[in-house]
Write a protein that holds these residues in place. Structure first.
Motif, PDB file in Angstrom:
ATOM      1  N   PHE A 179       0.847  -1.202   0.000  1.00 46.36           N
ATOM      2  CA  PHE A 179       0.000   0.000   0.000  1.00 46.36           C
ATOM      3  C   PHE A 179       0.881   1.252   0.000  1.00 46.36           C
ATOM      4  CE2 PHE A 179      -2.326   3.374   2.080  1.00 46.36           C
ATOM      5  CZ  PHE A 179      -3.625   3.245   1.612  1.00 46.36           C
ATOM      6  N   TYR A 180       0.525   2.196  -0.873  1.00 50.39           N
ATOM      7  CA  TYR A 180       1.231   3.483  -0.912  1.00 50.39           C
ATOM      8  C   TYR A 180       0.277   4.603  -0.539  1.00 50.39           C
ATOM      9  CZ  TYR A 180       3.402   7.736  -2.549  1.00 50.39           C
ATOM     10  OH  TYR A 180       3.918   9.006  -2.591  1.00 50.39           O
ATOM     11  N   GLN A 181       0.678   5.449   0.401  1.00 52.18           N
ATOM     12  CA  GLN A 181      -0.106   6.641   0.751  1.00 52.18           C
ATOM     13  C   GLN A 181       0.622   7.899   0.287  1.00 52.18           C
ATOM     14  OE1 GLN A 181      -2.905   7.676   1.559  1.00 52.18           O
ATOM     15  NE2 GLN A 181      -2.492   9.745   2.223  1.00 52.18           N
ATOM     16  N   ALA A 182      -0.123   8.741  -0.436  1.00 49.25           N
ATOM     17  CA  ALA A 182       0.430  10.005  -0.926  1.00 49.25           C
ATOM     18  C   ALA A 182       0.403  11.040   0.191  1.00 49.25           C
ATOM     19  CB  ALA A 182      -0.381  10.499  -2.125  1.00 49.25           C
ATOM     20  N   SER A 183       1.449  11.047   1.002  1.00 49.69           N
ATOM     21  CA  SER A 183       1.594  12.107   2.008  1.00 49.69           C
ATOM     22  C   SER A 183       2.239  13.316   1.342  1.00 49.69           C
ATOM     23  CB  SER A 183       2.407  11.611   3.194  1.00 49.69           C
ATOM     24  OG  SER A 183       1.633  10.703   3.949  1.00 49.69           O
ATOM     25  N   SER A 184       2.339  14.422   2.082  1.00 49.61           N
ATOM     26  CA  SER A 184       2.684  15.687   1.429  1.00 49.61           C
ATOM     27  C   SER A 184       3.598  16.542   2.292  1.00 49.61           C
ATOM     28  CB  SER A 184       1.379  16.449   1.179  1.00 49.61           C
ATOM     29  OG  SER A 184       1.647  17.809   0.951  1.00 49.61           O
ATOM     30  N   SER A 185       4.464  17.312   1.627  1.00 49.50           N
ATOM     31  CA  SER A 185       5.311  18.265   2.349  1.00 49.50           C
ATOM     32  C   SER A 185       4.489  19.371   2.998  1.00 49.50           C
ATOM     33  CB  SER A 185       6.335  18.878   1.397  1.00 49.50           C
ATOM     34  OG  SER A 185       5.701  19.496   0.302  1.00 49.50           O
TER      35      SER A 185
ATOM     36  N   SER B 258       3.415   2.024   2.973  1.00 47.31           N
ATOM     37  CA  SER B 258       4.462   3.048   2.922  1.00 47.31           C
ATOM     38  C   SER B 258       3.852   4.405   2.646  1.00 47.31           C
ATOM     39  CB  SER B 258       5.462   2.735   1.807  1.00 47.31           C
ATOM     40  OG  SER B 258       6.161   1.559   2.106  1.00 47.31           O
ATOM     41  N   SER B 259       4.558   5.428   3.115  1.00 46.21           N
ATOM     42  CA  SER B 259       4.062   6.790   2.943  1.00 46.21           C
ATOM     43  C   SER B 259       5.151   7.621   2.269  1.00 46.21           C
ATOM     44  CB  SER B 259       3.733   7.345   4.338  1.00 46.21           C
ATOM     45  OG  SER B 259       3.263   8.637   4.230  1.00 46.21           O
ATOM     46  N   GLY B 260       4.794   8.219   1.137  1.00 48.55           N
ATOM     47  CA  GLY B 260       5.742   9.085   0.436  1.00 48.55           C
ATOM     48  C   GLY B 260       5.439  10.536   0.758  1.00 48.55           C
ATOM     49  N   ILE B 261       6.391  11.196   1.416  1.00 46.49           N
ATOM     50  CA  ILE B 261       6.193  12.620   1.754  1.00 46.49           C
ATOM     51  C   ILE B 261       6.723  13.414   0.571  1.00 46.49           C
ATOM     52  CG2 ILE B 261       6.611  14.432   3.452  1.00 46.49           C
ATOM     53  CD1 ILE B 261       7.283  12.185   5.477  1.00 46.49           C
ATOM     54  N   LEU B 262       5.852  13.639  -0.402  1.00 45.99           N
ATOM     55  CA  LEU B 262       6.277  14.255  -1.658  1.00 45.99           C
ATOM     56  C   LEU B 262       6.196  15.771  -1.577  1.00 45.99           C
ATOM     57  CD1 LEU B 262       6.328  11.381  -2.581  1.00 45.99           C
ATOM     58  CD2 LEU B 262       5.054  12.042  -4.643  1.00 45.99           C
ATOM     59  N   PHE B 263       7.297  16.407  -1.948  1.00 44.61           N
ATOM     60  CA  PHE B 263       7.297  17.856  -2.082  1.00 44.61           C
ATOM     61  C   PHE B 263       6.621  18.208  -3.409  1.00 44.61           C
ATOM     62  CE2 PHE B 263       9.948  19.734   1.382  1.00 44.61           C
ATOM     63  CZ  PHE B 263      10.039  18.570   2.139  1.00 44.61           C
ATOM     64  N   ASN B 264       6.370  19.498  -3.623  1.00 46.66           N
ATOM     65  CA  ASN B 264       5.602  19.934  -4.801  1.00 46.66           C
ATOM     66  C   ASN B 264       6.176  19.319  -6.073  1.00 46.66           C
ATOM     67  OD1 ASN B 264       5.288  21.834  -2.608  1.00 46.66           O
ATOM     68  ND2 ASN B 264       4.054  23.040  -4.020  1.00 46.66           N
TER      69      ASN B 264
END
Ligand code: G4F
Length: 324
Positions: free
Chosen positions: A122-128, A174-180
């Motif tokens: 599982f992937y979660q789109a986390s955010s900066s 998993s959680s991806g802390i994606l910047f812009n």
């Protein structure tokens, strides 16, 4: 054949991720919300290999049906109400979709997995945006979260819920802390695309000015195509974890305007830009710059497109689209 279910398939990231997964031989299912969603056609046209399913992050049973139909081994939760400015005026619906929607898809995935909780990755789109009033520069996986918008608060909920499902049930989450991250596919409400579209139209004499908000905010902007590759790499790891994905460089909105206008030969853009208080936010995220050392070493990931190349790519695409 590996099977993936992607929520948020109609967005910029959904389209790039679908292309990546199809190129790797995946069978890709995309969740689309609502009746007669006009974006059905966009997905069919741009990624015809994707099989579309109807469902909504606020509706647990629709998610369970989508999982039963697609039988995925990877789930990418990219669906969200993602425009930060909108979230102050629509805090409740942002919370339902962007926060509680994560709980729904996690729970649906857990129930689908039954006795083998790590059968689906599982992937979660986390955010900066979760860093908000930043407590450390640059921001890493260890930086304290201090969200500044209802959207940011909702993303923090989803981020911690993902970690909690991993720790409580042994899910490979998993959680991806994606910047812009931007591209010519970016929605026109976000600042990079708003600027690239306006600059193209100004260069072609189709408009005179563009109205903007805070020009001093700084963002760490990368190319969306690079960032979906990081998502995929996370799910290929034997152990699930959280990763910052960023370029490690920061630029102000003023610098964005400099590069975009220079691309069409305009050096003094002052007469083309008007300041409009309606685009100021009740609370601003002043400075984002990410430390993606972990993603670079563990995932062997790195960005391939510089800020200048990204802005040029977007302006060029909008020039081509706006030419009569
Ligand atoms: O492009 P933006 O709207 O993106 P923002 O708020 O940083 O959020 C984006 O990135 C997040 C990752 O950190 C995602 F989670 C989120 O879903 C989204 O993709 O605004 C960028 C900056 C802000 O500081 C804003 O105040 O640009 C400033 N800005 C100045 N004038 C403007 C404008 N933003 C917009 N949208 N429109 C303006 O006229």
């Amino acid at each position: 054949m590996t099977r993936a279910l992607v929520t948020g398939i109609t967005g910029q990231d959904g389209l790039y991720l679908a292309e990546l997964l199809l190129s790797k031989g995946y069978e890709v299912f995309g969740l689309v919300r609502g009746q007669n969603n006009p974006k059905y056609d966009l997905v069919r046209q741009q990624v015809p290999g994707v099989q579309l399913l109807t469902g909504d992050l606020t509706d647990l049973s629709s998610l369970m049906r989508a999982l039963e139909t697609s039988e995925p081994t990877e789930v990418y939760n990219l669906g969200a109400i993602s425009f930060v400015a909108y979230s102050w005026e629509n805090a409740h619906v942002t919370t339902e979709v962007t926060a509680k929607g994560v709980l729904n898809i996690l729970e649906a995935t857990r129930l689908f997995c039954g006795p083998t909780p790590d059968a689906v990755r599982f992937y979660q789109a986390s955010s900066s945006e979760m860093f908000g009033k930043v407590q450390q520069v640059p921001q890493s996986e260890q930086t304290l979260l201090w969200p500044r918008s209802p959207y940011g608060v909702a993303k923090v909920f989803g981020h911690y819920m993902t970690i909690n499902y991993r720790e409580s049930y042994g899910m490979h989450a998993s959680s991806g802390i994606l910047f812009n991250h931007e591209s010519p596919r970016r929605g026109p409400e976000f600042v990079t695309r708003k600027v690239s579209m306006a600059v193209a139209r100004i260069a072609l004499g189709l408009q005179e000015t563009v109205s903007m908000g805070n020009l001093d905010a700084r963002r760490d902007w990368g190319f969306a195509g690079d960032y979906v590759d990081a998502m995929h790499r996370m799910l290929q790891q034997p152990v699930a974890d959280d990763y910052v994905v960023s370029t490690g460089r920061t630029h102000s909105i003023r610098e964005l305007l400099d590069v975009a206008f220079a691309r069409v030969g305009i050096d003094d853009w002052g007469r083309h830009v008007e300041l409009d208080k309606r685009f100021l936010r009740p609370a601003e995220v002043d400075l984002l710059i990410g430390d993606s050392a972990k993603a670079r070493s563990v995932l062997d990931w790195q960005p391939t497109v510089s800020f200048e190349q990204l802005v040029h790519m977007m302006v060029d695409a909008d020039l081509a689209a706006a030419r009569p």
